[in-house]
Scaffold this motif. Structure first.
Motif, short mmCIF file in Angstrom:
data_model
loop_
_atom_site.label_atom_id
_atom_site.label_comp_id
_atom_site.label_asym_id
_atom_site.label_seq_id
_atom_site.Cartn_x
_atom_site.Cartn_y
_atom_site.Cartn_z
N ALA A 84 -40.30 4.86 -63.47
CA ALA A 84 -41.63 4.59 -62.92
C ALA A 84 -42.49 5.82 -63.15
CB ALA A 84 -41.52 4.29 -61.43
N ALA A 85 -43.71 5.60 -63.66
CA ALA A 85 -44.57 6.73 -63.97
C ALA A 85 -45.98 6.46 -63.47
CB ALA A 85 -44.58 6.98 -65.47
N VAL A 86 -46.51 7.40 -62.70
CA VAL A 86 -47.83 7.23 -62.09
C VAL A 86 -48.79 8.24 -62.69
CG1 VAL A 86 -49.13 7.36 -59.94
CG2 VAL A 86 -46.82 6.41 -59.93
N TYR A 87 -49.96 7.76 -63.10
CA TYR A 87 -50.98 8.64 -63.65
C TYR A 87 -52.22 8.49 -62.79
CZ TYR A 87 -53.94 10.90 -67.14
OH TYR A 87 -54.79 11.77 -67.79
N ILE A 88 -52.60 9.57 -62.09
CA ILE A 88 -53.78 9.52 -61.23
C ILE A 88 -54.86 10.36 -61.88
CG2 ILE A 88 -54.73 9.99 -58.95
CD1 ILE A 88 -52.43 8.36 -58.29
N LEU A 96 -50.94 2.59 -76.69
CA LEU A 96 -50.00 2.60 -75.57
C LEU A 96 -50.41 1.62 -74.47
CD1 LEU A 96 -49.56 6.46 -75.27
CD2 LEU A 96 -47.91 4.84 -76.19
N ALA A 97 -51.36 0.72 -74.82
CA ALA A 97 -51.92 -0.13 -73.79
C ALA A 97 -50.86 -0.98 -73.09
CB ALA A 97 -53.02 -1.01 -74.39
N LYS A 98 -49.74 -1.22 -73.77
CA LYS A 98 -48.71 -2.10 -73.19
C LYS A 98 -47.74 -1.35 -72.27
CE LYS A 98 -49.39 -6.11 -75.47
NZ LYS A 98 -50.84 -5.83 -75.50
N ALA A 99 -47.85 -0.02 -72.23
CA ALA A 99 -46.89 0.74 -71.42
C ALA A 99 -47.10 0.45 -69.94
CB ALA A 99 -47.04 2.23 -71.69
N PRO A 100 -45.99 0.20 -69.20
CA PRO A 100 -46.14 -0.18 -67.78
C PRO A 100 -46.42 1.03 -66.87
CG PRO A 100 -43.83 -0.19 -68.41
CD PRO A 100 -44.59 0.17 -69.64
N ILE A 101 -47.53 1.72 -67.14
CA ILE A 101 -47.92 2.87 -66.32
C ILE A 101 -48.57 2.38 -65.05
CG2 ILE A 101 -49.52 4.82 -66.20
CD1 ILE A 101 -49.34 5.20 -69.08
N GLN A 102 -48.36 3.10 -63.95
CA GLN A 102 -49.16 2.82 -62.76
C GLN A 102 -50.35 3.77 -62.78
OE1 GLN A 102 -45.48 2.81 -60.88
NE2 GLN A 102 -46.04 1.09 -59.57
N ILE A 111 -51.18 14.32 -61.94
CA ILE A 111 -52.45 14.43 -61.21
C ILE A 111 -53.43 15.14 -62.13
CG2 ILE A 111 -53.60 15.48 -59.21
CD1 ILE A 111 -51.64 13.39 -58.29
N ASP A 112 -54.45 14.42 -62.58
CA ASP A 112 -55.38 14.96 -63.58
C ASP A 112 -56.78 14.99 -62.96
OD1 ASP A 112 -56.71 15.70 -65.83
OD2 ASP A 112 -56.18 13.95 -67.03
N SER A 113 -57.27 16.03 -62.38
CA SER A 113 -56.72 17.36 -62.29
C SER A 113 -56.66 17.79 -60.83
CB SER A 113 -57.66 18.32 -63.02
OG SER A 113 -58.90 18.33 -62.33
N ILE A 114 -55.95 18.85 -60.54
CA ILE A 114 -55.80 19.30 -59.16
C ILE A 114 -57.15 19.75 -58.58
CG2 ILE A 114 -55.05 21.64 -59.84
CD1 ILE A 114 -53.86 19.65 -56.74
N GLN A 115 -58.04 20.22 -59.42
CA GLN A 115 -59.35 20.68 -58.91
C GLN A 115 -60.23 19.53 -58.43
OE1 GLN A 115 -58.10 22.25 -61.66
NE2 GLN A 115 -58.34 24.44 -61.29
N THR A 116 -59.93 18.31 -58.81
CA THR A 116 -60.76 17.19 -58.34
C THR A 116 -60.20 16.56 -57.07
OG1 THR A 116 -59.51 15.70 -59.77
CG2 THR A 116 -61.57 16.55 -60.66
N MET A 117 -59.02 17.00 -56.65
CA MET A 117 -58.39 16.40 -55.47
C MET A 117 -58.98 16.97 -54.20
SD MET A 117 -56.25 14.21 -56.49
CE MET A 117 -56.68 13.76 -58.17
N HIS A 118 -58.98 16.17 -53.14
CA HIS A 118 -59.41 16.73 -51.86
C HIS A 118 -58.65 16.07 -50.73
CE1 HIS A 118 -61.78 13.36 -50.33
NE2 HIS A 118 -61.90 13.08 -51.61
#
Ligand code: TYD
Ligand code: MG
Length: 455
Positions: free
Chosen positions: A118-122, A140-146, A171-178
């Motif tokens: 399982a792979a998550v891309y935020i 890669l459109a068919k890859a089952p990424i979350q 997490i792309d990127s840490i500077q945008t997280m809050h």
């Protein structure tokens, strides 16, 4: 309770001070101090020596689980990581904007997802649609990424808490997280530190490999909070010249492996492709030999990489101040070499402009480059091309001696494999020269004599 103190934190280095100043007293940056939320200060009455729980000591050789690394599906990425992703580890990926961090991580996430993890891309920077478009372009459109576009760490962790922990979380990127539990705007030191802390804790508790993308400041350090570098297990930097195709993935810190291995990629129309054998990459077209060009067998970790060093010397009419410019090498080191060539070999560079360039946008850090740089400089000064089939390596001392360097035989083997029949290096030939004609030089004047005599 004591009155909470005001604190000011430098956004470049994380240094804390209790009054505002224009310049950070620690790192010397200007206008980087910002007020942060006060911290609760414990009074001396709290005794730290009682009331805690007992901790358990363990022997060093206790049978533990050796973490099974998971491949990213990109062998060059695995190599730079020291053999793949360690579950529960946190990786900070730095790099200039546009260098390809998001592309690389989307490719890795897709590969992990395709191989059944399982792979998550935020993404906190791009909308989901934009990421989807890129995935399409990468095939890669068919890859089952979350995939999700989100910036609230609380939302992200709540969502993750309701599902099976993924093998990989980007997490792309840490500077945008809050986080709404932390004061300050996204990107401030306390936000970045607090969000990273929560995400890393999630990763450790759930055995998820976490990759945090971090922006890089103009001096090359990962933006602002250098504190992040202490919190994570691996710090990687993705580098290259945007105008060149090649990208190098380097690890600057690695709690689980060596830090001198690199991964080499080329940015192409369909994303990043891996360059498994980079040794010829940094040689420019070398059909007819020109003066001032020397080939250097550099070592990157355990891999040899042949790079071309180019020098140009322009004689000036007297009076003008000559320029010295270096691309891809240390300019202080070049100044030293020029001084040694003047003092020990009687050459004069004083009324000439000196330009040095490492071909292909490569950055040399190997000290063995000295001899190749000296050869390029002397060749340019004398206007005599070096033999097209020669490589040069060795460290030069202030006394003008040519010192032995590590990995001689690997350098020679690779050079011979790529058709460089002669090698000029320090002193006595190494035990194995693997077919190369080895010529030992003990002092710099030997080098100058050789080049003047047309070797
Ligand atoms: P990106 O991964 O967005 O960089 P970062 O996340 O480090 O800011 O890469 C953007 C650059 O890569 C962009 O200038 C276009 C180029 N690119 C290609 O050349 N080919 C491709 O297939 C992709 C996806 C990007
Ligand atoms: Mg990006």
């Amino acid at each position: 309770m004591a009155k909470p103190k005001r604190r000011y934190i430098c956004s470049a280095c994380g240094n804390e001070s209790n009054r505002w100043q224009g310049q950070c007293p620690d790192c010397g940056e200007w206008n980087t101090l910002a007020e942060e939320a006060p911290q609760t200060v414990f009074s001396q009455k709290h005794h730290l020596s009682s009331g805690g729980r007992a901790i358990r000591f363990e022997p060093l050789d206790a049978p533990g689980e050796t973490p099974v690394r998971r491949t990213t599906g990109l062998p060059e990425f695995d190599r730079a990581l020291g053999g793949g992703l360690v579950p529960g580890s946190a990786i900070l990926m730095g790099g200039e904007p546009g260098i390809g961090k998001s592309t690389l991580l989307l490719q890795a996430t897709a590969k992990v997802a395709l191989s059944g993890g399982a792979a998550v891309y935020i993404s906190g920077e791009e909308a989901a649609g934009q990421v989807r478009l890129r995935a399409e372009r990468l095939g890669l459109a068919k890859a089952p990424i979350q995939l999700a576009a989100a910036t609230s760490v609380r939302d992200i962790l709540t969502t993750l808490g309701q599902m099976e922990p993924p093998a990989l979380l980007v997490i792309d990127s840490i500077q945008t997280m809050h986080s709404d539990q932390i004061e300050g705007a996204p990107g401030t030191v306390s936000q970045v530190r607090g969000c990273a802390f929560e995400l890393i804790r999630y990763a450790k508790e759930n055995g998820t490999a976490l990759v945090l993308v971090g922006h890089v400041t103009k001096d090359g350090s990962i933006a602002g909070p250098r504190v992040l570098e202490h919190m994570v297990d691996v710090v990687m930097s993705f580098e290259g010249e945007r105008s060149h195709q090649y990208r190098i993935l380097r690890s600057l810190k690695n709690r689980f492996g060596p830090v001198d291995e690199i991964g080499v990629f080329a940015m192409e129309g369909q994303g990043l492709t891996e360059v498994g054998n980079p040794s010829l990459l940094f040689l420019s077209g070398r059909d007819n030999p020109v003066a001032g060009s020397a080939v250097f067998p550099a070592m990157e970790g355990t891999r040899p990489v042949l790079v071309e060093i180019q020098a140009l010397i322009v004689r000036l009419a007297s009076g003008a101040t000559p320029r010295r410019a270096v691309v891809g090498w240390d300019s202080g080191r070049m100044a030293m070499l020029l001084a040694v060539l003047e003092a020990r070999c009687g050459l004069s560079f004083s009324s000439a402009e000196v330009y040095l360039n490492v071909a292909g946008g490569y950055r040399l850090a190997d000290p063995a480059a000295d001899l190749a740089v000296a050869a390029a400089l002397v060749s340019a000064l004398a206007d005599k091309p070096l033999p097209a089939d020669a490589v040069w390596y060795g460290e030069v001392s202030l006394a003008g001696e040519i010192r032995p360097v590590a990995h001689s035989s690997i350098r020679l083997r690779e050079s011979a494999k790529l058709g460089f029949a002669q090698a000029f290096g320090p002193g006595d030939p190494p035990e194995r020269t693997d077919g190369a004609r080895y010529k030992g030089l003990s002092v710099l004047p030997n080098l100058v004599d050789r080049i003047m005599a047309g070797t």
